[in-house]
Design a protein around this motif. Structure first.
Motif, PDB file in Angstrom:
ATOM      1  N   ASN A 267       0.827  -1.219   0.000  1.00  0.00           N
ATOM      2  CA  ASN A 267       0.000   0.000   0.000  1.00  0.00           C
ATOM      3  C   ASN A 267       0.859   1.267   0.000  1.00  0.00           C
ATOM      4  O   ASN A 267       0.547   2.249   0.694  1.00  0.00           O
ATOM      5  N   GLY A 268       1.953   1.212  -0.749  1.00  0.00           N
ATOM      6  CA  GLY A 268       2.811   2.379  -0.901  1.00  0.00           C
ATOM      7  C   GLY A 268       3.742   2.638   0.263  1.00  0.00           C
ATOM      8  O   GLY A 268       4.463   3.638   0.265  1.00  0.00           O
ATOM      9  N   LYS A 269       3.771   1.749   1.256  1.00  0.00           N
ATOM     10  CA  LYS A 269       4.605   1.954   2.435  1.00  0.00           C
ATOM     11  C   LYS A 269       5.419   0.715   2.771  1.00  0.00           C
ATOM     12  O   LYS A 269       5.042  -0.407   2.425  1.00  0.00           O
ATOM     13  N   ILE A 270       6.517   0.937   3.454  1.00  0.00           N
ATOM     14  CA  ILE A 270       7.309  -0.149   4.026  1.00  0.00           C
ATOM     15  C   ILE A 270       7.290   0.015   5.538  1.00  0.00           C
ATOM     16  O   ILE A 270       7.591   1.092   6.057  1.00  0.00           O
ATOM     17  N   THR A 271       6.911  -1.061   6.215  1.00  0.00           N
ATOM     18  CA  THR A 271       6.867  -1.030   7.682  1.00  0.00           C
ATOM     19  C   THR A 271       7.914  -1.988   8.237  1.00  0.00           C
ATOM     20  O   THR A 271       8.048  -3.115   7.765  1.00  0.00           O
ATOM     21  N   ALA A 272       8.672  -1.525   9.208  1.00  0.00           N
ATOM     22  CA  ALA A 272       9.719  -2.347   9.823  1.00  0.00           C
ATOM     23  C   ALA A 272       9.635  -2.223  11.341  1.00  0.00           C
ATOM     24  O   ALA A 272       9.323  -1.150  11.874  1.00  0.00           O
ATOM     25  N   THR A 273       9.918  -3.335  12.024  1.00  0.00           N
ATOM     26  CA  THR A 273       9.862  -3.372  13.485  1.00  0.00           C
ATOM     27  C   THR A 273      11.233  -3.732  14.041  1.00  0.00           C
ATOM     28  O   THR A 273      11.867  -4.693  13.586  1.00  0.00           O
ATOM     29  N   CYS A 274      11.711  -2.977  15.030  1.00  0.00           N
ATOM     30  CA  CYS A 274      12.986  -3.282  15.668  1.00  0.00           C
ATOM     31  C   CYS A 274      12.866  -4.574  16.465  1.00  0.00           C
ATOM     32  O   CYS A 274      11.961  -4.723  17.299  1.00  0.00           O
ATOM     33  N   ASN A 275      13.781  -5.514  16.218  1.00  0.00           N
ATOM     34  CA  ASN A 275      13.745  -6.798  16.925  1.00  0.00           C
ATOM     35  C   ASN A 275      14.115  -6.672  18.396  1.00  0.00           C
ATOM     36  O   ASN A 275      13.826  -7.559  19.193  1.00  0.00           O
ATOM     37  N   PHE A 276      14.762  -5.577  18.767  1.00  0.00           N
ATOM     38  CA  PHE A 276      15.202  -5.409  20.148  1.00  0.00           C
ATOM     39  C   PHE A 276      14.163  -4.725  21.038  1.00  0.00           C
ATOM     40  O   PHE A 276      13.953  -5.134  22.179  1.00  0.00           O
ATOM     41  N   CYS A 277      13.553  -3.666  20.537  1.00  0.00           N
ATOM     42  CA  CYS A 277      12.648  -2.889  21.393  1.00  0.00           C
ATOM     43  C   CYS A 277      11.206  -2.862  20.900  1.00  0.00           C
ATOM     44  O   CYS A 277      10.333  -2.314  21.577  1.00  0.00           O
ATOM     45  N   GLY A 278      10.955  -3.413  19.722  1.00  0.00           N
ATOM     46  CA  GLY A 278       9.591  -3.460  19.214  1.00  0.00           C
ATOM     47  C   GLY A 278       9.093  -2.180  18.579  1.00  0.00           C
ATOM     48  O   GLY A 278       7.921  -2.104  18.182  1.00  0.00           O
ATOM     49  N   GLN A 279       9.936  -1.169  18.475  1.00  0.00           N
ATOM     50  CA  GLN A 279       9.525   0.097  17.851  1.00  0.00           C
ATOM     51  C   GLN A 279       9.190  -0.148  16.374  1.00  0.00           C
ATOM     52  O   GLN A 279       9.938  -0.803  15.660  1.00  0.00           O
TER      53      GLN A 279
END
Length: 302
Positions: free
Chosen positions: A278-290
């Motif tokens: 949907n036009g975006k890239i979402t990424a999650t930090c494996n250490f803190c969940g941000q």
């Protein structure tokens, strides 16, 4: 403050050096951002304590990383510790494979040693002191019944330093605690006149200190009424124990939107296209969940 500390100490007129650590809030902060099966959480907690112990032996300004990679259902364990005392840790695992393996062995509810889940692989120590410095790295095969044995193999084969190490784990409800104690022989060369040159005497003292280290019980190391200083005095009061440093630790993640943006922007356009939804890239930090979100155009222009 009784926990989240590591004491550096010397024994027997500086013939041996040691470290003792106990982690509590650091671990619960780590697990507040991530949910793990008990066997994985135990491995993360133990790796964090081991990472603090080993990093405290080294002089550096930057980041010490302890990493284990294997071909088992627990494929990656990482703990890194900064010279400022910030700790973070994470793991990569196959929860279904762990569950199926325990069902097959009928060990559900049991905490099994981390090397059992890691399988064949490597234990890696890395020190990164930033730009314009050399990256130090030590690697050894993952061999041992537990993480302590794996680390001792590194000290024996790579550092060639006589080392004795014990690690402890405790789960209280949802909270985890981890602790460890380590002693090492100091070099007898180098002009240190305090250390005896009697090899038989040193060997006897070393054996006594190893026996005393092995006498430490789990209920003692996690006894909130006992400080780490109390424990050291109980163990080594007849061996000239002397605390030389007291370091405190806390959870800290170094992730940032800018760092992730730079990483993603360096990727090939076709790889970026595969990640877009949907036009975006979402990424999650494996250490803190941000969670970080980027527009595709933002990555291309950066």
């Amino acid at each position: 403050m009784l926990n989240d500390r590591c004491l550096s100490f010397n024994l027997d007129n500086n013939a041996f050096r040691g470290r003792i650590v106990r982690l509590d809030k650091v671990l619960n902060d780590i697990f507040s951002h991530q949910t793990y099966p008990d066997n994985v959480a135990a491995a993360v907690a133990e790796t964090s304590a081991l990472g603090v112990l080993i990093s405290s032996l080294m002089k550096f300004e930057g980041i010490f990383t302890l990493q284990m990679q294997g071909n088992g259902p627990l494929s990656v364990l990482v703990a890194d510790i900064t010279s400022a005392g910030k700790v973070r840790a994470t793991a990569k695992y196959d929860a279904k494979a762990i569950e199926d393996a325990q069902a097959l062995r009928k060990t559900e509810g049991e905490i099994e040693p981390a090397p059992h889940w890691l399988g064949q692989g490597n234990l890696i120590f890395t020190i990164d002191q930033g730009k314009n410095t050399d990256l130090y790295q030590g690697v050894v095969d993952l061999q041992g019944k537990n993480l302590a044995e794996c680390a001792l193999r590194y000290f024996k084969n790579s550092e060639q330093i006589d080392t004795h190490l014990r690690l402890f784990l405790q789960k209280d409800g949802k909270n985890w605690k981890a602790a460890g104690i380590l002693i090492q022989k100091m070099p007898t060369k180098g002009g240190n006149k305090d250390i005896s040159d009697d090899k038989d005497e040193l060997a006897e003292l070393w054996n006594e200190d190893k026996i005393l280290t092995d006498s430490l019980k789990q209920k003692e190391i996690f006894d909130e009424k006992l400080s780490l200083e109390d424990i050291l005095f109980r163990l080594f009061h007849e061996h000239q124990v002397r605390v030389i440093k007291d370091a405190e630790y806390q959870f800290g993640c170094r992730c940032s939107r800018e760092k992730l943006l730079n990483t993603l922007s360096s990727m090939k356009k076709e790889d970026i296209d595969d990640m877009v939804e949907n036009g975006k890239i979402t990424a999650t930090c494996n250490f803190c969940g941000q969670v970080y979100s980027f527009d595709k155009g933002e990555l291309i222009k950066h």
